[in-house]
Write an enzyme that holds these catalytic residues in place. Structure first.
Site, PDB file in Angstrom:
ATOM      1  N   SER A 245       0.557  -1.009  -0.097  1.00 39.11           N
ATOM      2  CA  SER A 245       0.022   0.087   0.078  1.00 39.11           C
ATOM      3  C   SER A 245       0.855   1.440  -0.128  1.00 39.11           C
ATOM      4  CB  SER A 245      -1.155  -0.104   1.114  1.00 39.11           C
ATOM      5  OG  SER A 245      -2.000   0.948   1.110  1.00 39.11           O
ATOM      6  N   GLU A 371      -8.582  -3.464  -6.000  1.00 40.06           N
ATOM      7  CA  GLU A 371      -8.008  -2.466  -5.153  1.00 40.06           C
ATOM      8  C   GLU A 371      -8.795  -1.348  -4.506  1.00 40.06           C
ATOM      9  OE1 GLU A 371      -5.180  -2.935  -4.009  1.00 40.06           O
ATOM     10  OE2 GLU A 371      -4.133  -3.525  -5.158  1.00 40.06           O
ATOM     11  N   HIS A 482      -7.903  -4.214  -1.483  1.00 42.29           N
ATOM     12  CA  HIS A 482      -6.977  -4.245  -0.935  1.00 42.29           C
ATOM     13  C   HIS A 482      -6.290  -4.830   0.043  1.00 42.29           C
ATOM     14  CE1 HIS A 482      -3.603  -1.615  -0.594  1.00 42.29           C
ATOM     15  NE2 HIS A 482      -4.055  -1.001   0.291  1.00 42.29           N
TER      16      HIS A 482
END
Length: 555
Positions: A245, A371, A482
């Site tokens: 991330s 995502e 995500h």
């Protein structure tokens, strides 16, 4: 000047005077003996300060290395977290969302929001005196060869860095796994400034040369590794930097700073859900700086940046908490994030990639399939095409003329079958949710990854992956959201192999091919079953449009 015990205690609340216990591991750094912890097959040295406290007059300044260590010191507990923005709760009210599929209740939405908030809830203590580093290493290994080093850039809540205490199990797990694979490594993690403390924007900040302090903190920690990791049995010439991330985005930005010259700080990079992002000049965030100055009553000060240094920590915290966060309506259009400052980042990251100012090292970069879903729950009140266009233009592409945005609207249509979670038909097609999720996931994660690979593959060794794991469980309306690859430890073995050999393959099973211009192959993890190799050509038009817009109109 030697770093005396008394000064060290003042510098870091985590480094305390201690007497080595029988059987406890020790390490000599400068003129100091640090005592760590022994936990089965690993030894830990925790909370060692690597820079002077960035508080009071050192707040909003570049990190300053600590003087030489001296004394007998304890390294048995993690240091306090760096301050971070408190995510605001997202309230939907008492209703059930009727969608084309099973009903999505407020409880389910709350479960999904907990995914986004999870890492922020584990902070036990925080303090501006937070710049500490941790080393986890094999406890009993006799080898004349120094071990490769994996340095993780952990950052939680998207450039809002929290205490890495939660990631203790990650370090232990990876070191233990490296021993099982016969490829032992040393694991290093650090605290660094995030949110406004680490990524304050504005003209005043740019003029002072104080942008991207969080990235400078990371760099200072990497310098510490070069200086001291040998004492732990680590090889300073075999450092890999890794992150997920915002941590992965940080890794990519370290590849772009200094004209792409690593300065010998690392030899490989591993990025999970992060690549050089389409961010503009640091002055683009002026409104957030001005709001912070106003909310801390610094508006009348001659030097507003100096005034911010004098503000009590609780007052600054309250002001930061008022700013937009990842759970706010504007979602991934963040207030506090890296921006081109002319120092750490000479230009927009995508332009630096275009210019070839990239570290010439092997790297891995990949994504999960969906995502953007976990970041799109705050935009349920975007209900039609006109509102979607207004949302995107206002928060993500404010500099782009309408004519430039036209291809985007067709590439990301309001047909739920084209939205994210991908390949779920009309399920979860509530209002513009799947459309916004597809846009956010592609603009912030997927398009930057593909652009990075297209520009660099063939010029340096690169591998890429796509994970569709967890598509239907635990939260099917989020899909392979995500962070799911982290949740199931998907990349552990590949990460160990890459750190030790600069190649994620182990010589058996499905070969993970290098990504090349003529054969852009992805090591793909299907929802079920063994990995396969696929071609990286999904949503070709949309990702191309987003990359072009990101280069021309970075926000």
């Amino acid at each position: 000047m030697l770093f005396t015990v008394g000064v060290l205690l003042a510098v870091s609340t985590s480094a305390t005077l201690g007497i080595p216990l029988a059987g406890s591991p020790t390490v000599k750094l400068d003129n100091a003996i640090f005592t760590g912890l022994s936990e089965g097959p690993v030894s830990k040295f925790l909370g060692i300060p690597f820079a002077q406290p960035p508080k009071r007059d050192r707040r909003f300044r570049l990190p300053l290395a600590v003087p030489p260590y001296e004394g007998t010191l304890s390294a048995t507990k993690y240091g306090p977290a760096c301050p971070q923005q408190t995510p605001s709760p997202l309230v939907f009210g008492s209703f059930t969302v009727d969608i084309a599929g099973p009903p999505l209740s407020p409880d389910q939405i709350d479960d999904a929001l907990k995914i986004s908030r999870l890492q922020a809830t584990d902070v036990l203590e925080s303090d501006e005196d937070c710049l500490s580093i941790n080393v986890i290493k094999p406890a009993n290994i006799s080898t004349p060869v120094l071990l490769p080093v994996l340095v993780v850039l952990i950052c939680q809540n998207i450039f809002d860095c929290s205490n890495i205490r939660r990631n203790d199990d990650t370090g232990v797990r990876l070191v233990e796994r490296s021993l099982q694979l016969g490829q032992p490594l040393i694991y290093v993690s650090m605290n660094y400034r995030g949110s406004a403390w680490g990524f304050l924007p504005g003209v005043e900040v740019k003029k002072a040369g104080l942008g991207n302090l969080g990235l400078h903190d990371q760099r200072e920690a990497l310098l510490w590794v070069q200086k001291y990791i040998g004492a732990f049995g680590g090889d300073k010439a075999k450092v890999t930097i890794w992150g997920g991330s915002a941590g992965a985005i940080s890794v990519s930005l370290h590849m772009l700073t200094n004209g792409g010259n690593t300065g010998g700080l690392f030899r490989g990079a591993f990025m999970q859900s992060g690549a050089p992002i389409p961010i503009g000049d640091i002055s683009d965030g002026q409104k957030y700086y001005d709001a912070l100055v106003s909310d801390t009553k610094c508006s009348k000060a001659i030097d507003t940046l100096q005034c911010l240094r004098t503000v009590p920590s609780d007052v600054l915290q309250a002001a930061v908490d008022k700013s937009p966060n990842v759970l706010s309506y504007q979602a991934l259009s963040l207030a506090w994030l890296p921006r081109a400052d002319g120092v750490f980042l000479a230009d927009s990251p995508l332009k630096l990639v275009q210019q070839g100012k990239v570290a010439d090292i092997p790297f891995v970069t990949g994504n999960v399939d969906d995502e953007g879903t976990a970041f799109s729950l705050s935009s349920f009140n975007v209900t039609n095409d006109a509102q979607f266009r207004e949302y995107v233009k206002t928060y993500f592409l404010p500099k782009a003329p309408d004519s430039a945005l036209a291809p985007l609207w067709s590439a990301y249509s309001d047909d739920p079958r084209a939205g994210s979670p991908f390949n779920t038909g009309i399920l979860w097609g509530y209002h513009q949710y799947k459309r916004i999720a597809a846009f956010q996931g592609d603009s912030v994660f997927q398009a930057p990854r593909r652009f990075f690979l297209q520009e660099r593959s063939g010029k340096q060794k690169a591998w890429s992956y796509l994970s569709k794991r967890s598509k239907y469980l635990p939260l099917p309306f989020l899909g392979s959201f995500h962070g799911t690859d982290f949740n199931i430890h998907l990349m552990d073995d590949y990460l160990v192999r890459f750190t030790t050999t600069l190649n994620p393959n182990n010589g058996t099973g499905v070969v993970w091919p290098q990504y090349t211009p003529t054969s852009p192959q992805l090591y793909t993890f299907p929802t079920l079953g063994s990995p396969t190799v696929t071609i990286d050509n999904y949503r070709a038009n949309g990702l191309s449009v987003l990359a072009e817009l990101g280069i021309k109109y970075p926000n």
